[in-house]
Each structure stands twice: as structure tokens, then as C-alpha cells.
Motif scaffolding. Structure first.
Motif, PDB file in Angstrom:
ATOM      1  N   ARG A 383       0.825  -1.147   0.212  1.00 10.20           N
ATOM      2  CA  ARG A 383      -0.008  -0.027  -0.037  1.00 10.20           C
ATOM      3  C   ARG A 383       0.770   1.217  -0.231  1.00 10.20           C
ATOM      4  N   ALA A 384       1.305   1.606  -1.100  1.00 15.15           N
ATOM      5  CA  ALA A 384       2.263   2.734  -1.394  1.00 15.15           C
ATOM      6  C   ALA A 384       1.688   4.159  -0.791  1.00 15.15           C
ATOM      7  N   GLU A 385       0.341   4.483  -1.033  1.00 14.18           N
ATOM      8  CA  GLU A 385       0.029   5.620  -0.632  1.00 14.18           C
ATOM      9  C   GLU A 385      -0.325   5.738   0.436  1.00 14.18           C
ATOM     10  N   GLU A 386      -0.649   4.679   1.213  1.00 16.54           N
ATOM     11  CA  GLU A 386      -1.055   4.590   2.657  1.00 16.54           C
ATOM     12  C   GLU A 386       0.178   4.585   3.435  1.00 16.54           C
ATOM     13  N   SER A 387       1.199   4.029   2.928  1.00 14.70           N
ATOM     14  CA  SER A 387       2.565   4.114   3.365  1.00 14.70           C
ATOM     15  C   SER A 387       3.198   5.441   3.681  1.00 14.70           C
ATOM     16  N   LEU A 388       2.965   6.227   2.854  1.00 14.44           N
ATOM     17  CA  LEU A 388       3.653   7.452   2.595  1.00 14.44           C
ATOM     18  C   LEU A 388       2.638   8.452   3.730  1.00 14.44           C
ATOM     19  N   ALA A 389       1.337   8.130   3.568  1.00 11.71           N
ATOM     20  CA  ALA A 389       0.455   9.025   4.565  1.00 11.71           C
ATOM     21  C   ALA A 389       1.060   8.584   6.168  1.00 11.71           C
ATOM     22  N   TYR A 390       0.892   7.123   6.398  1.00  8.70           N
ATOM     23  CA  TYR A 390       1.208   6.877   7.666  1.00  8.70           C
ATOM     24  C   TYR A 390       2.699   7.449   8.271  1.00  8.70           C
ATOM     25  N   GLY A 391       3.577   7.267   7.371  1.00 10.71           N
ATOM     26  CA  GLY A 391       5.122   7.791   7.353  1.00 10.71           C
ATOM     27  C   GLY A 391       5.171   9.149   7.680  1.00 10.71           C
ATOM     28  N   ALA A 392       4.221  10.123   7.157  1.00 12.37           N
ATOM     29  CA  ALA A 392       4.189  11.505   7.268  1.00 12.37           C
ATOM     30  C   ALA A 392       3.496  11.798   8.803  1.00 12.37           C
ATOM     31  N   ARG A 393       2.862  10.874   9.243  1.00 12.77           N
ATOM     32  CA  ARG A 393       2.351  11.216  10.703  1.00 12.77           C
ATOM     33  C   ARG A 393       3.268  10.599  11.857  1.00 12.77           C
ATOM     34  N   ASP A 394       4.090   9.740  11.459  1.00 11.10           N
ATOM     35  CA  ASP A 394       5.009   9.486  12.404  1.00 11.10           C
ATOM     36  C   ASP A 394       6.074  10.470  13.111  1.00 11.10           C
ATOM     37  N   ARG A 395       5.493  10.545  14.527  1.00 11.88           N
ATOM     38  CA  ARG A 395       6.086  11.754  15.156  1.00 11.88           C
ATOM     39  C   ARG A 395       7.756  11.316  15.496  1.00 11.88           C
ATOM     40  N   SER A 396       8.122  10.253  15.586  1.00 11.86           N
ATOM     41  CA  SER A 396       9.412   9.933  16.079  1.00 11.86           C
ATOM     42  C   SER A 396      10.576  10.640  14.875  1.00 11.86           C
ATOM     43  N   ALA A 397       9.927  10.605  13.650  1.00 15.09           N
ATOM     44  CA  ALA A 397      10.330  11.490  12.566  1.00 15.09           C
ATOM     45  C   ALA A 397      11.838  11.032  11.910  1.00 15.09           C
ATOM     46  N   ILE A 398      12.282   9.885  12.788  1.00 11.55           N
ATOM     47  CA  ILE A 398      13.736   9.566  12.402  1.00 11.55           C
ATOM     48  C   ILE A 398      13.986   8.698  11.167  1.00 11.55           C
ATOM     49  N   TYR A 399      12.702   7.988  10.710  1.00 15.13           N
ATOM     50  CA  TYR A 399      12.930   7.124   9.504  1.00 15.13           C
ATOM     51  C   TYR A 399      12.769   7.483   8.163  1.00 15.13           C
ATOM     52  N   GLY A 400      13.352   7.304   7.053  1.00 13.78           N
ATOM     53  CA  GLY A 400      13.101   7.620   5.623  1.00 13.78           C
ATOM     54  C   GLY A 400      11.532   6.874   5.108  1.00 13.78           C
ATOM     55  N   GLY A 401      11.202   5.617   5.494  1.00 12.40           N
ATOM     56  CA  GLY A 401      10.146   5.091   5.090  1.00 12.40           C
ATOM     57  C   GLY A 401       9.300   4.557   6.122  1.00 12.40           C
ATOM     58  N   PHE A 402       7.927   4.474   5.847  1.00  8.20           N
ATOM     59  CA  PHE A 402       7.024   3.738   6.613  1.00  8.20           C
ATOM     60  C   PHE A 402       6.442   2.879   5.618  1.00  8.20           C
ATOM     61  N   HIS A 403       6.184   1.403   5.958  1.00 14.85           N
ATOM     62  CA  HIS A 403       5.774   0.441   4.796  1.00 14.85           C
ATOM     63  C   HIS A 403       4.709  -0.285   5.374  1.00 14.85           C
ATOM     64  N   LEU A 404       3.775  -0.656   4.501  1.00 15.50           N
ATOM     65  CA  LEU A 404       2.654  -1.561   4.818  1.00 15.50           C
ATOM     66  C   LEU A 404       2.247  -2.350   3.712  1.00 15.50           C
ATOM     67  N   HIS A 405       2.035  -3.633   4.129  1.00 14.07           N
ATOM     68  CA  HIS A 405       1.851  -4.635   3.259  1.00 14.07           C
ATOM     69  C   HIS A 405       0.543  -5.645   3.767  1.00 14.07           C
ATOM     70  N   ILE A 406      -0.550  -5.863   2.922  1.00 20.94           N
ATOM     71  CA  ILE A 406      -1.483  -6.446   3.294  1.00 20.94           C
ATOM     72  C   ILE A 406      -1.789  -7.974   2.496  1.00 20.94           C
ATOM     73  N   LYS A 407      -1.715  -9.015   3.226  1.00 22.61           N
ATOM     74  CA  LYS A 407      -1.989 -10.417   2.587  1.00 22.61           C
ATOM     75  C   LYS A 407      -2.989 -10.439   1.892  1.00 22.61           C
ATOM     76  N   ARG A 408      -2.898 -10.852   0.668  1.00 19.49           N
ATOM     77  CA  ARG A 408      -4.039 -11.032  -0.343  1.00 19.49           C
ATOM     78  C   ARG A 408      -4.912 -12.301   0.048  1.00 19.49           C
ATOM     79  N   GLY A 409      -6.351 -11.911  -0.280  1.00 21.08           N
ATOM     80  CA  GLY A 409      -7.240 -12.958  -0.054  1.00 21.08           C
ATOM     81  C   GLY A 409      -8.373 -12.488   1.030  1.00 21.08           C
ATOM     82  N   ARG A 410      -8.554 -11.516   1.231  1.00 21.27           N
ATOM     83  CA  ARG A 410      -9.446 -10.938   2.079  1.00 21.27           C
ATOM     84  C   ARG A 410      -9.754  -9.408   1.728  1.00 21.27           C
ATOM     85  N   ASP A 411     -11.009  -9.191   1.545  1.00 22.15           N
ATOM     86  CA  ASP A 411     -11.541  -7.695   1.275  1.00 22.15           C
ATOM     87  C   ASP A 411     -11.348  -6.918   2.350  1.00 22.15           C
TER      88      ASP A 411
END
Length: 411
Positions: A383-411
Motif C-alpha cells: 500500500r504505497a499511498e497509505e505507507s506515505l501517509a502513515y510515515g508523514a504522521r510518525d512523530r518519531s520522525a527519524i525514519y526515511g520510510g514507513f511500509h504497509l503490506h496486506i496479505k491477499r485473499g480478504r477484502d
């Protein structure tokens, strides 16, 4: 719980990549040795962002890397059915078990807050001896009753200022000393009343430190960032994330921490610039330390298991389709291609349909494409767009990227 050859071998396996007599190999072994003690008195990933991304349900089983266990405890406020935390550091395991026993057995929120919010009161040792110590397993009790290099009981760190201990706590203390050499007291930032004032202070007082020749020379040494828990492999990823190298990357991350969020809402900034949590009512705190969550944390503490083990090895003995959420912190920055592939093979095997995986990286991009087989990654939606949005809200602010993957097979 106490260091052993087996524990050392597991940490070496996570960190060491190069021959013992090479320059990088020597640094890797020094870092591995340091990592056997306490590194993170506080974890540096925002638990509010984590819980939003994980969308935890009361039926979920969550697997995470423990680190300082702040987020392990905070995830309990979402009422997951079970939480399994692993860590290679025996000190981190001992810290997590201490927090669980404290939540279950201290008299109430005030005592819990004294122990883990303020963490600098002489009465905390008495709280430990009376309420926590009798309820610890022998290995954890032996760790906190054990002595540090100065001959003091380790538990006494909670009477002196626990958040100034560990590699990270000492690194922040040294950073304050370095700043004062340049004529800057980082605590002054905490007096600013608006983001505009925070930015002005950063631009005029803190930014020039990063631009100085001597600071650039200091941060060019890979060992200079061991106190941040950054091994040589992750140093290269972080330095490569800025055209200005390591100094530029550190400046950008510090600027975000100092300027992107109001200080009243960001306990990470208080830890970095004030070396503790904000005093007074209404302060920003990790969820597990908020009074409104104490009874929930106490009730759910028995749902947590903390294990001194490699994450891949722990997953390998779990049933297929038995985990709903995974938190990998930034551990993948340390891994070889083979280690990444083995980890994701086990994550994929043990994940339920719709399971979520979150992790952070020193650089902006995910380390997985081209390193983990497509046959594994194709079973996940990134989830590229969601990952960017979550990363922008991370108050620790020390990482370059936040990443979210979701296992396929469920809506």
C-alpha cells in the motif's frame, strides 16, 4: 536471560556480514557486542501510527519485535487477543517482562507512572522490591538484581533517570554535550510556543551544528552512530538517503523531529531534546502510560509473551495461518537477501488472509523488491499511498520510510 554463547551467536547472525579482520567486520562485531546490553530504553516508532495501520481487532494475534517494549505495552490498549514479542537482546526481554509485571502487580497508575514515566525516583527501587521482584521469573529477576559496570543494581537505573541509560540514552546525552560545545542547549527548543518558533530555533541554533566541518567529520565515522542502534549496514542505507551523505540525513531527520509537530503532541521530541517525558497534566505520553489506559493495560498484560529469539526462528515453529499482524520495526535494514527471503517465507506461511505487516526503513524505499522472490511478494499488496501517509504522521520522525503490506485473499 544473562548473556550466553547462544545469545551472542544469534546477535552475530543478525549483524555480522564481513570477515573478522576487515574494517567493516570489526565494526560489526563491536556493534554486536554492544547490542547484548540495553540499547533502547524507549522505542522510537510511533505506536499511534502503528495501531492505525494495523487496524487491530479483539481476535487478532500480533507478532512484533520487542525493543524497549513501549509499543508492546501500548498495543494492549487495542485489546488484541494475543501478542508475541521477540528480541535478540536479553536486556530488552528483561525490560519488557519488567513492564508486564509492573502493570499487573503495582498498586495503581501512580506507582506505574512513577516507575516508567518519571523513572528517576528513589522510591522506584522500593516499588520494584516489594511489588515487582516477587512476580518475576528467575532469569528476569537475576537481570534486574544484577550489577552494572559501576557495581550498582541494574534496577537502580529507575531511581537515577532510566531514559538516560542504554546505548540510545547515552548517545542522546553525548549529543547534548556536543551541542553545548557549539553553544546550544537543546532543552531551549522545548520553550517554544509554536511550530513557527520551533523552526526558527532549529534554523538559527541547531542547523549550523550540522553544517560545521567538525560535525561532518564526526558523523563520517560509522561507529559514531552505534549509540542510535545503527549497525554498519544500516549506516550505509541512511547515508545514501541524502545527497549530502550522513550529515545531511541526520540534519533532515532532526529538522523533522524539531519542526513538524507541536511539542505538546510529541513525546519523542521531549525525549530527544529534554531527555525525558514532558512534566505536568495533559503531556504527550506513550499510550500505555496514559492514566485512561492503565486498567486496560493491566487487564491485558497476561496476553503478552516475550521471547529471546530470532523472529524467523520463532515463526518457523508456529502453525500456518496463525498470525494477523506483524511489526518488524527497522530490522530488515540489517538483513542479507537470504535472511529477508527466509523471514518473508515464514511471514507468508504464518499470515492469515488479510494480515498486515508494517515496518520502517532508514532509506525511503522498501528493501524487498529484487531481494525477496516474486513468488512470495506477489502474495502481498504493498500500500504505497497509505505507507506515505502513515510515515508523514510518525512523530518519531527519524525514519526515511514507513511500509504497509496486506496479505491477499480478504477484502
Amino acid at each position: 536471560m544473562i548473556d550466553s554463547p547462544a545469545i551472542g551467536a544469534r546477535i552475530d547472525g543478525a549483524v555480522v556480514r564481513n570477515p573478522a579482520l576487515s574494517q567493516t567486520g570489526i565494526l560489526e562485531r563491536i556493534f554486536s557486542s554492544a547490542f547484548r546490553g540495553l540499547v533502547y530504553p524507549q522505542i522510537w516508532e510511533d505506536p499511534l501510527v502503528d495501531m492505525q495501520a494495523l487496524a487491530l481487532k479483539p481476535s487478532d494475534t500480533l507478532v512484533t519485535i520487542a525493543s524497549g517494549s513501549c509499543n508492546v505495552m501500548s498495543y494492549l490498549t487495542a485489546n488484541p487477543a494475543r501478542l508475541i514479542a521477540v528480541d535478540l537482546s536479553p536486556a530488552h526481554v528483561a525490560l519488557g517482562k519488567l513492564k508486564l509485571a509492573a502493570a499487573a502487580h503495582l498498586p495503581g497508575h501512580t506507582a506505574f507512572s512513577n516507575m516508567f514515566r518519571y523513572a528517576n525516583l528513589k522510591s522506584n527501587v522500593a516499588l520494584y522490591d516489594r511489588h515487582i521482584r516477587p512476580n518475576l521469573d528467575p532469569a528476569t529477576r537475576a537481570y534486574w538484581d544484577g550489577r552494572d559496570i559501576m557495581g550498582r543494581r541494574r534496577i537502580a537505573g529507575f531511581s537515577r533517570g532510566f531514559y538516560t541509560t542504554g546505548l540510545l540514552g547515552r548517545f542522546i546525552s553525548v549529543a547534548h554535550i556536543v551541542a553545548k560545545v557549539y553553544g546550544v542547549d537543546p532543552r531551549e527548543l522545548l520553550r517554544m510556543d509554536s511550530i513557527e518558533q520551533q523552526r526558527a530555533f532549529f534554523d538559527t541554533r541547531i542547523a549550523p551544528i550540522f553544517d560545521s566541518r567538525s560535525f561532518r567529520a564526526l558523523t563520517s565515522l560509522r561507529a559514531s552512530l552505534f549509540g542510535l542502534g545503527i549497525p554498519p549496514a544500516q549506516y550505509e542505507a541512511l547515508a545514501g538517503d541524502s545527497p549530502d551523505g550522513m550529515c545531511g540525513a541526520l540534519k533532515a531527520r532532526t529538522e523533522r523531529l524539531a519542526c513538524s509537530f507541536p511539542l505538546k503532541d510529541n513525546y519523542f521530541a521531549w525525549q530527544a531534546f529534554g531527555r525525558g517525558y514532558q512534566p505536568g497534566d495533559g503531556a504527550s505520553l506513550p499510550p500505555y502510560l496514559e492514566s485512561r489506559h492503565f486498567e486496560t493495560v493491566r487487564r491485558n498484560a497476561s496476553r503478552v509473551e516475550i521471547i529471546n529469539e530470532n523472529l524467523t526462528a520463532m515463526l518457523a515453529v508456529r502453525p500456518a495461518g496463525s498470525v494477523d499482524a506483524f511489526v518488524l520495526l527497522d530490522a530488515q535494514d540489517w538483513m542479507t537477501d537470504q535472511q529477508l527471503s527466509e523471514l518473508w517465507a515464514e511471514i507468508t506461511r504464518t499470515a492469515t488472509s488479510g494480515a498486515r505487516v508494517i515496518y520502517r526503513t532508514a532509506a525511503t524505499q522498501s528493501p524487498l523488491p529484487g531481494r525477496v522472490p516474486d513468488g512470495i511478494l506477489n502474495q502481498w499488496d504493498y500500500r504505497a499511498e497509505e505507507s506515505l501517509a502513515y510515515g508523514a504522521r510518525d512523530r518519531s520522525a527519524i525514519y526515511g520510510g514507513f511500509h504497509l503490506h496486506i496479505k491477499r485473499g480478504r477484502d
